[in-house]
Design a protein around this motif. Structure first.
Motif, PDB file in Angstrom:
ATOM      1  N   GLU A 150     -55.502  -6.921 -87.350  1.00  0.00           N
ATOM      2  CA  GLU A 150     -55.198  -6.932 -88.766  1.00  0.00           C
ATOM      3  C   GLU A 150     -53.836  -7.542 -89.093  1.00  0.00           C
ATOM      4  O   GLU A 150     -53.716  -8.363 -89.986  1.00  0.00           O
ATOM      5  CB  GLU A 150     -55.288  -5.518 -89.330  1.00  0.00           C
ATOM      6  CG  GLU A 150     -55.355  -5.536 -90.837  1.00  0.00           C
ATOM      7  CD  GLU A 150     -55.584  -4.154 -91.400  1.00  0.00           C
ATOM      8  OE1 GLU A 150     -55.941  -3.250 -90.616  1.00  0.00           O
ATOM      9  OE2 GLU A 150     -55.397  -3.980 -92.599  1.00  0.00           O
ATOM     10  N   ASP A 151     -52.806  -7.138 -88.354  1.00  0.00           N
ATOM     11  CA  ASP A 151     -51.491  -7.605 -88.769  1.00  0.00           C
ATOM     12  C   ASP A 151     -50.819  -8.491 -87.721  1.00  0.00           C
ATOM     13  O   ASP A 151     -49.639  -8.348 -87.432  1.00  0.00           O
ATOM     14  CB  ASP A 151     -50.600  -6.419 -89.113  1.00  0.00           C
ATOM     15  CG  ASP A 151     -50.883  -5.254 -88.215  1.00  0.00           C
ATOM     16  OD1 ASP A 151     -51.129  -4.163 -88.719  1.00  0.00           O
ATOM     17  OD2 ASP A 151     -50.901  -5.465 -86.976  1.00  0.00           O
TER      18      ASP A 151
ATOM     19  N   GLU B 114     -39.399 -11.371 -87.681  1.00  0.00           N
ATOM     20  CA  GLU B 114     -40.214 -10.600 -86.728  1.00  0.00           C
ATOM     21  C   GLU B 114     -41.662 -11.013 -86.886  1.00  0.00           C
ATOM     22  O   GLU B 114     -42.205 -10.972 -87.990  1.00  0.00           O
ATOM     23  CB  GLU B 114     -40.112  -9.102 -87.042  1.00  0.00           C
ATOM     24  CG  GLU B 114     -38.717  -8.541 -86.904  1.00  0.00           C
ATOM     25  CD  GLU B 114     -38.491  -7.901 -85.548  1.00  0.00           C
ATOM     26  OE1 GLU B 114     -39.488  -7.758 -84.805  1.00  0.00           O
ATOM     27  OE2 GLU B 114     -37.353  -7.545 -85.240  1.00  0.00           O
ATOM     28  N   VAL B 115     -42.288 -11.424 -85.811  1.00  0.00           N
ATOM     29  CA  VAL B 115     -43.716 -11.715 -85.896  1.00  0.00           C
ATOM     30  C   VAL B 115     -44.468 -11.013 -84.753  1.00  0.00           C
ATOM     31  O   VAL B 115     -43.924 -10.800 -83.677  1.00  0.00           O
ATOM     32  CB  VAL B 115     -44.009 -13.227 -85.820  1.00  0.00           C
ATOM     33  CG1 VAL B 115     -43.592 -13.921 -87.083  1.00  0.00           C
ATOM     34  CG2 VAL B 115     -43.358 -13.835 -84.605  1.00  0.00           C
ATOM     35  N   ASN B 116     -45.710 -10.645 -85.062  1.00  0.00           N
ATOM     36  CA  ASN B 116     -46.550 -10.006 -84.051  1.00  0.00           C
ATOM     37  C   ASN B 116     -47.504 -11.027 -83.455  1.00  0.00           C
ATOM     38  O   ASN B 116     -48.146 -11.785 -84.164  1.00  0.00           O
ATOM     39  CB  ASN B 116     -47.385  -8.886 -84.666  1.00  0.00           C
ATOM     40  CG  ASN B 116     -46.530  -7.697 -85.033  1.00  0.00           C
ATOM     41  OD1 ASN B 116     -45.367  -7.637 -84.648  1.00  0.00           O
ATOM     42  ND2 ASN B 116     -47.110  -6.769 -85.778  1.00  0.00           N
TER      43      ASN B 116
ATOM     44  N   HIS C  72     -49.725 -12.326 -86.381  1.00  0.00           N
ATOM     45  CA  HIS C  72     -49.412 -13.640 -86.966  1.00  0.00           C
ATOM     46  C   HIS C  72     -49.824 -14.785 -86.078  1.00  0.00           C
ATOM     47  O   HIS C  72     -49.772 -15.929 -86.471  1.00  0.00           O
ATOM     48  CB  HIS C  72     -47.913 -13.743 -87.240  1.00  0.00           C
ATOM     49  CG  HIS C  72     -47.420 -12.673 -88.152  1.00  0.00           C
ATOM     50  ND1 HIS C  72     -46.900 -11.491 -87.687  1.00  0.00           N
ATOM     51  CD2 HIS C  72     -47.427 -12.579 -89.493  1.00  0.00           C
ATOM     52  CE1 HIS C  72     -46.569 -10.728 -88.692  1.00  0.00           C
ATOM     53  NE2 HIS C  72     -46.886 -11.363 -89.813  1.00  0.00           N
TER      54      HIS C  72
END
Lengths: 879, 190
Positions: free
Chosen positions: B85-86, B17-19, B88
Motif C-alpha cells: 500500500e505505501d 524518506e521513501v519506502n 514508493h
C-alpha cells in the motif's frame, strides 16, 4: 498531537483514567497511522498503549482486525525509538494468538535478539517465542541456545523462561537445550539460576532417576539464589512423597538444613515443606514448628500470615505439635490484620483444650462482623471441628452459630452454618432439640430457597422422633402459608412424615393437608393429595414404602429409562427395578470429603452433583454392538489394575454386571512411544459355566492414548459357579513406528502377547448397595413378608480387630452398611453390623452380622432374602 | 509545512524518506543486495534465509530509503501484499541462473502487478538480474523477454544485471530508481 494534549490536560484535572472512554473501532482507525511514511514515535506509542489497554480489559479482536493491526505494527520496526520498539514487542505478544501469519516478524525479532542493543534483546526473545510454533522452533534454536548462556542476565532469564513456556508445545526440541540450561544454573545471577533450575527440572521431570541425580548434585552445590533453593525444596519434597523410603534420607536432611538458611523465604519454604510431608513424624516436626513460631512474632505481616496459615493447616494433622505455639497464636488474635487474627483463632480452636473454648468463642464474637464471608466460613468450619471434638460444649457453640445465622451473609456462609448445625444434630443426640429449635427459627426468616428446603427435609426426618413432635408443626405449616411454591411443597412432604410416624398427630395433619389441597401450585396440591390419601389408609406398610422410604434409584438413569420406554412402547408395564440404584457414599468417603474441606482454606465453587459410576459407563457401553439385548446395566465395579503401573502396557479392568451377563471393559494404555499396537484384544480363560458371547477388540492403540476393548460373557445359571478366577492375556499386533510422528514405519507387524494378572469375579460384583432409612423396620417387614432366613456362625482367624473385620465384610459382600454400624466404637468387644443391598435381578438382601472379639473374632451371620438360593449363596460365600 | 521547510525542500537540501519493497523468489539474493547498501559497520557477514521480513535503511543522493526486505519462501509470498500500500518503489530480484523457476517468477510478478494497490499507481519497478557472473546465467534481455516486461506500459521499469556479492551493477540500478522516485515524489507534492 492535539488529542494528546487534551489527554494531558484531563490528567491534570485529576480526571482519573485517561483511557476510560476509548472505543475499539476508533483505536483501530487510529492505528492506520502506523502505515505512514514518517513515523511519529510518540503518537504510535500512545495508540499501542490504547490497544494493549483494550486487550487487557478483555476486549476481543476479530481475526481480520487483529491481522490488520499486526501488519501495521510490523512497519513500526523501521523506527529507532526504544520505547516504541518495546511497545511493539508487547503488541506482538498480545496479538500472536489472534492474528494470522504472525510468523512474518521472525527475522526482525531474531535480528533484535542477536543485535547490539541490550534493551531490545530480552523482550525480543519473549516476543519471538510467543509467535513461534513447534515447526518453526528449529529455525531459531541456535539463537535460543546462545541466548540461554548469554552474559546479560536479563537475556538469559528471558530465554530460559520462554523455553519453559515452550516445553508445552515442543518438548523434544527444548530437551536438546539441557547443556545450556546446565551452564546457566552456575550463573551468579539470582534469577537466572532459578529459571535455569526450572527449565532443567521440566526437561527431566518425566525421568525419575535424572531428577534424583539433579537434586543430589545441587543439594551439595549450595545454590546462591534463594528462589532456586525454594524450588529445589519443592522438587525434593515431591521426590520424598513419591519415594517409599523413610524420612532419614539425604533429601530430608537437605530440607532440614534449609531451616537454618539465612533467607527467610527459604526457611519458610523448608518449614512449610516439612509440615506438609505426609510421613513427617512429630519428632521431625519440632524444628519446623519452631521456625514458624519465630515468624509469628515477625514484624512483617506477610511472614506472620504465612506462618499462621501453615500452622492452621498442620493443626488438623498434628494438633499436639501446634500446641507449643499457642502462646504466640494468642498474641496474634488481636493482630490488626484481620486475616491473621481469624487464622490464629481458628487454629487455636482446633488445638485448644475444652476449657478455653468459651473464652475463644467470646473473642471471635468481637470481630466476626468485621471479616469477609470467606473467612467466616473458615470460622464456621473450625466450630464444626470443635463440636465433633468436644460434644459437651454443644450449647455454647450452638448459641454462637444461631447468632451468626441471624447476621447478614451470603448463601454459602449460611449454608455452611446450617450444615454445621445439621452435623451437630446428627452426631450428638443431646444437641438435637436445641439445634432443631434454632433451625426452625432460622427458616422463619430465610431468603434462600435451597436452604429452607434442606432444613424442612431435616425437620421431617428428625422431628417426629423427638419428645414433642407437635411443636415443629407450627413452624412447618407457617411455611405453607408464607413461602414460594418450592418451599411449600417441601413443607407438605415434611408434614406427612409427622403424620406417618406420630399416630396421635395424624388427625391434625390430615386437616392441614386438606387445606394444602387448595393451594395454587400444582406440585403442592399433588403432594398434599398424594400424602393425605396414603395417610387415610392407616397402613404401616404403605407408610413405610411410600412416605418414609425415599426413592433410591438414580434419577438421571430413571429419566433415560423412561424415555427409552416411551420411544419403544411395549405391552409390559415399566419396571422400576430395572433402573440402576443410586449409590450412597460410604462413611469413609464422607469423612474424606469433610477432611478435605477442612484442610483447604479457599472455598471453590460447589461441586457438581455426583453421578453414579453406572451412569457414566452406560453412556459409553451403549455404543457397543449387541449391548441392548442385555437389559439395563446393574452394577459397575471399581477399576482393577491388571498390570503393574510402570510396565510397557497398562491394562485396567471394569466389570459391568447385567441381569444375566457380564461385560468386561479393558482400558489399555501403550506406554512405548516407538510402537503402535493394532487389533488389541484380551484373550480370556473364563471359569466353568461362563460362555464368551463376543469380543470387541480395539483396532488401534497409539502411544499414550487410552483405548478400550470389551468382552461380553453370559453368566452361568447355577449361582455358586458365578464366582471364579479368569486368566487373561493381552494379544495384539506390534508395529514399529517413528516416536516423533507416531506413524508406523512398516505395514507388516508381528503378533505378540502380554500376560495379565488374573481377574476375579466376586460376590460383591453382583450386589448393588442399598440404603434403608429404617433398617430395623425393613428387617421386621422382611420376616413378615415371608423372606427366607438363613444363619451360620464362623470364626474369623485372619483378622484381629473389629474394625478390620467390619471393613473386610463390607468389602467382600458389597452391601451398604446401615445406621452407621460400619463405625466400631473404641474399646468394645462386640459389634453388630447391619447391611442391605440388592442382588442382580432386583432381589433384596438384608444381612445382620454379630461380631464378638475373644481370642479371634466370632461372627454370626443372618441373611434374609426372598430367594433361598441367594441367601444360601451369601452364607456359603462367606465360609 | 513551515516556510523554512518548504524552502529547504525546494532547494533539495533535506532528505526525503521513501519506502522500497524488495521482493523475489527465495535464494535470489535480496538480503545480500540490501546488505550491500548498508554502512560498513552494520553489514552482516553471513546471510541466512529470511523468515518474514527485515527492515533496513540506507541513503542514496539525499534520498533516505527504508527497504522492506521480504522473505521469498513460498509460504511467505502471500504476505508481500501487506506492504504494497505505501511503497514508493519495488525492487524485484531474479536469480538469472534459475531458468527452471522463471515461470514461477513470472507468475509472482503478474500477481503483484494485478494487485489493487499496485495496478493503478505509477510505481517504478527495478529488476535485478542477479548472479550474472555465473557461467550459465541468462542475459538481462532474455529475462526481460521471458517475463514479458515490455507489456508494462503504465509504470517506469528498468532491468539491470547485477552481482550482489561484488556489488557490480547495483549502484547503477539504484541510481535509476532514485531518479524515478524523486520525480514521482516531486510531481505528487506540487
Amino acid at each position: 498531537m492535539s488529542s494528546f494534549k487534551r489527554d494531558k490536560k484531563e490528567e491534570e484535572d485529576g480526571g482519573g483514567n485517561p483511557f476510560q472512554n476509548i472505543e475499539k473501532t476508533a483505536v483501530l482507525q487510529e492505528a492506520r497511522v502506523f502505515n505512514e511514511n514518517l513515523i511519529n514515535a510518540r503518537k504510535c506509542t500512545q495508540i499501542l498503549t490504547k490497544i494493549l489497554y483494550l486487550l487487557n480489559q478483555g476486549e476481543q479482536l476479530g481475526s481480520t482486525e487483529a491481522t490488520e493491526v499486526f501488519f501495521a505494527m510490523t512497519k513500526l520496526f523501521q523506527s529507532k525509538d526504544v520505547i516504541l520498539r518495546r511497545m511493539v514487542y508487547l503488541g506482538i505478544k498480545e496479538l500472536s494468538s489472534v492474528a494470522n501469519d504472525v510468523i512474518i516478524v521472525t527475522s526482525s525479532l531474531t535480528k533484535d535478539m542477536t543485535g547490539k542493543e541490550d534493551l531490545y534483546r530480552a523482550a525480543a526473545i519473549r516476543a519471538l517465542c510467543s509467535i513461534t510454533d513447534a515447526t518453526m522452533l528449529q529455525a531459531i534454536e541456535r539463537y535460543m541456545k546462545q541466548a540461554i548462556v548469554d552474559k546479560n542476565p536479563a537475556v538469559s532469564s528471558a530465554a530460559l523462561v520462554s523455553s519453559l513456556h515452550m516445553t508445552k508445545i515442543a518438548y523434544d526440541v527444548i530437551k536438546r537445550w539441557v547443556n545450556e540450561a546446565q551452564e546457566a544454573v552456575n550463573s551468579d545471577n539470582v534469577m537466572v539460576q532459578y529459571h535455569a533450575l526450572g527449565v532443567l527440572y521440566h526437561i527431566r521431570k518425566s525421568d525419575r532417576l535424572a531428577v534424583t541425580k539433579l537434586v543430589a548434585k545441587l543439594t551439595r552445590m549450595s545454590l546462591k539464589s534463594p528462589y532456586a533453593v525454594c524450588l529445589l525444596i519443592r522438587i525434593a519434597c515431591k521426590l520424598l512423597e513419591e519415594e517409599d523410603t523413610a524420612n532419614d534420607s539425604s533429601l530430608f536432611d537437605f530440607i532440614e538444613s534449609c531451616l537454618r538458611h539465612k533467607s527467610e523465604m527459604v526457611t519458610y519454604e523448608a518449614a512449610h515443606a516439612i509440615v506438609n510431608l505426609r510421613k513427617t513424624t512429630s519428632h521431625e516436626l519440632v524444628p519446623a514448628i519452631s521456625v514458624l513460631q519465630l515468624f509469628c512474632s515477625s514484624p512483617k505481616p506477610a511472614l506472620r500470615f504465612a506462618a499462621v496459615r501453615t500452622l492452621n493447616q498442620v493443626a488438623i494433622s498434628h494438633p499436639a505439635a501446634v500446641t507449643a505455639c499457642n502462646l504466640d497464636l494468642e498474641n496474634l488474635i488481636t493482630d490488626s490484620n484481620r486475616s491473621i487474627a481469624t487464622l490464629a483463632i481458628t487454629t487455636l480452636l482446633k488445638t485448644g483444650a475444652e476449657s478455653s473454648v468459651d473464652r475463644l468463642m467470646k473473642q471471635i464474637a468481637t470481630f466476626v462482623s468485621e471479616i469477609s464471608d470467606e473467612f467466616k466460613v473458615v470460622v464456621v468450619q473450625a466450630i464444626r471441628a470443635l463440636a465433633l471434638k468436644f460434644p459437651r460444649k454443644h450449647s455454647v457453640l450452638m448459641n454462637f452459630l444461631s447468632a451468626m445465622l441471624r447476621d447478614e451473609g451470603g448463601l454459602e456462609y449460611k449454608a455452611s452454618i446450617a450444615d454445621t448445625i445439621i452435623t451437630m444434630i446428627e452426631d450428638n443426640p443431646e444437641a438435637k432439640e436445641a439445634g432443631l429449635a434454632h433451625l426452625c427459627e432460622f427458616i422463619e426468616d430465610c431468603e434462600h430457597t435451597s436452604l429452607a428446603v434442606k432444613i424442612l427435609h431435616l425437620l421431617g426426618k428428625e422431628g417426629p422422633r423427638t419428645k414433642q413432635p407437635s411443636r415443629y408443626i407450627r413452624f412447618i405449616y407457617n411455611r405453607v402459608i408464607l413461602e414460594n411454591p418450592t418451599v411449600r411443597a417441601a413443607a407438605v412432604s415434611a408434614m406427612s412424615q409427622f403424620g406417618a410416624l406420630c399416630p396421635d398427630l395424624l388427625e391434625n395433619i390430615l386437616v392441614l393437608l386438606a387445606r394444602c389441597q387448595m393451594d395454587t401450585d400444582d406440585e403442592v396440591r399433588d403432594r398434599a393429595t398424594y400424602y393425605s390419601h396414603i395417610l387415610k389408609q392407616k397402613d404401616q406398610g404403605l407408610y413405610e414404602s411410600y412416605i418414609l422410604q425415599p426413592l433410591q434409584i438414580s434419577i438421571p438413569c430413571l429419566e433415560r429409562s423412561l424415555r427409552e420406554y416411551l420411544e419403544a412402547p411395549s405391552d409390559t408395564p415399566f419396571d422400576i427395578k430395572s433402573v440402576p440404584l443410586a449409590t450412597v457414599p460410604t462413611e469413609e468417603e464422607k469423612q474424606a470429603t469433610v477432611q478435605k474441606t477442612e484442610g483447604i482454606l479457599t472455598i471453590g465453587p460447589s461441586k457438581p452433583i455426583p453421578v453414579s459410576r453406572e451412569e457414566n459407563y452406560t453412556e459409553r457401553l451403549s455404543t457397543l454392538p449387541g449391548i441392548q439385548t442385555l437389559g439395563p446395566l446393574f452394577k459397575s465395579s471399581e477399576i482393577i489394575e491388571l498390570t503393574e503401573s510402570e510396565t510397557e502396557y497398562v491394562v485396567r479392568c471394569v466389570k459391568h454386571c447385567y441381569t444375566k451377563h457380564m461385560v468386561l471393559q479393558f482400558d489399555c494404555i501403550n506406554t512405548l512411544n516407538d510402537v503402535l499396537l493394532e487389533n488389541v484384544r484380551i484373550q480370556l480363560d473364563p471359569s466353568e459355566g461362563y460362555i464368551i458371547l463376543s469380543e470387541i477388540p480395539c483396532s488401534k492403540l497409539p502411544y499414550n492414548e487410552l483405548a478400550s476393548s470389551y468382552v461380553i460373557l453370559q453368566m452361568p445359571e447355577d449361582l455358586p459357579s458365578c464366582f471364579g478366577t479368569f486368566g487373561a492375556v493381552l494379544k495384539f499386533i506390534v508395529k514399529d513406528c517413528d516416536p516423533t510422528t507416531g506413524l508406523p514405519e512398516t505395514d507388516n507387524g508381528y503378533d505378540d502377547e502380554y500376560i495379565l494378572e488374573n481377574l476375579e469375579i466376586t460376590l460383591g460384583d453382583h450386589i448393588q448397595r442399598l440404603h434403608k432409612i429404617n433398617w430395623a423396620a425393613a428387617w421386621e417387614a422382611a420376616a413378615a413378608r415371608g423372606y427366607i432366613e438363613m444363619e451360620d456362625t464362623y470364626s474369623l482367624s485372619s483378622t484381629n480387630t473389629l474394625e478390620e473385620a467390619v471393613k473386610n465384610i463390607v468389602q467382600f459382600l458389597g452391601l451398604q452398611p446401615q445406621e452407621r454400624t460400619d463405625i466400631v466404637l473404641e474399646g468394645k468387644t462386640t459389634h453388630t453390623l447391619l447391611l442391605a443391598g440388592v442382588f442382580r435381578g432386583g432381589i433384596e438382601v438384608l444381612v445382620r452380622t454379630k461380631l464378638a472379639l475373644a481370642d479371634g473374632i466370632t461372627m454370626q451371620l443372618t441373611v434374609r432374602s426372598p430367594d433361598s438360593d441367594i441367601a444360601e449363596l451369601i452364607i456359603s460365600a462367606v465360609g | 509545512m513551515g516556510i523554512f521547510q518548504k524552502l529547504v525542500s525546494f532547494l533539495g537540501i533535506n532528505k526525503k524518506e521513501v519506502n522500497i519493497l524488495v521482493v523475489g523468489l527465495n535464494n535470489s539474493g535480496k538480503s545480500t543486495i540490501v546488505n550491500h547498501f548498508k554502512d560498513g559497520e552494520n553489514k552482516t557477514h553471513e546471510i541466512v534465509p529470511t523468515v518474514g521480513f527485515h527492515i533496513e535503511k540506507f541513503e542514496n543522493k539525499n534520498l533516505s530509503f527504508t527497504a522492506f526486505d521480504m522473505s521469498g519462501h513460498g509460504r511467505y509470498r502471500d504476505l508481500w501484499e501487506h506492504y504494497y500500500e505505501d511503497c514508493h518503489g519495488i525492487i524485484f530480484v531474479i536469480d538469472s541462473t534459475d531458468t527452471f523457476r522463471l515461470i514461477v517468477v513470472k507468475d509472482e510478478l503478474d500477481t503483484l502487478l494485478q494487485h489493487p494497490h499496485i495496478r493503478n499507481k505509477k510505481i517504478p519497478l527495478l529488476f535485478f538480474a542477479n548472479k550474472i557472473d555465473c557461467p550459465n546465467a541468462l542475459s538481462s534481455v532474455k529475462i526481460a523477454a521471458s517475463l514479458g516486461l515490455e507489456r508494462i506500459m503504465d509504470k517506469p521499469w528498468h532491468i539491470s544485471c547485477s552481482n550482489a556479492i561484488t556489488g557490480h551493477g547495483l549502484h547503477e540500478g539504484v541510481e535509476w530508481l532514485t531518479q524515478e522516485v524523486r520525480q514521482i515524489v516531486a510531481t505528487k507534492k506540487y
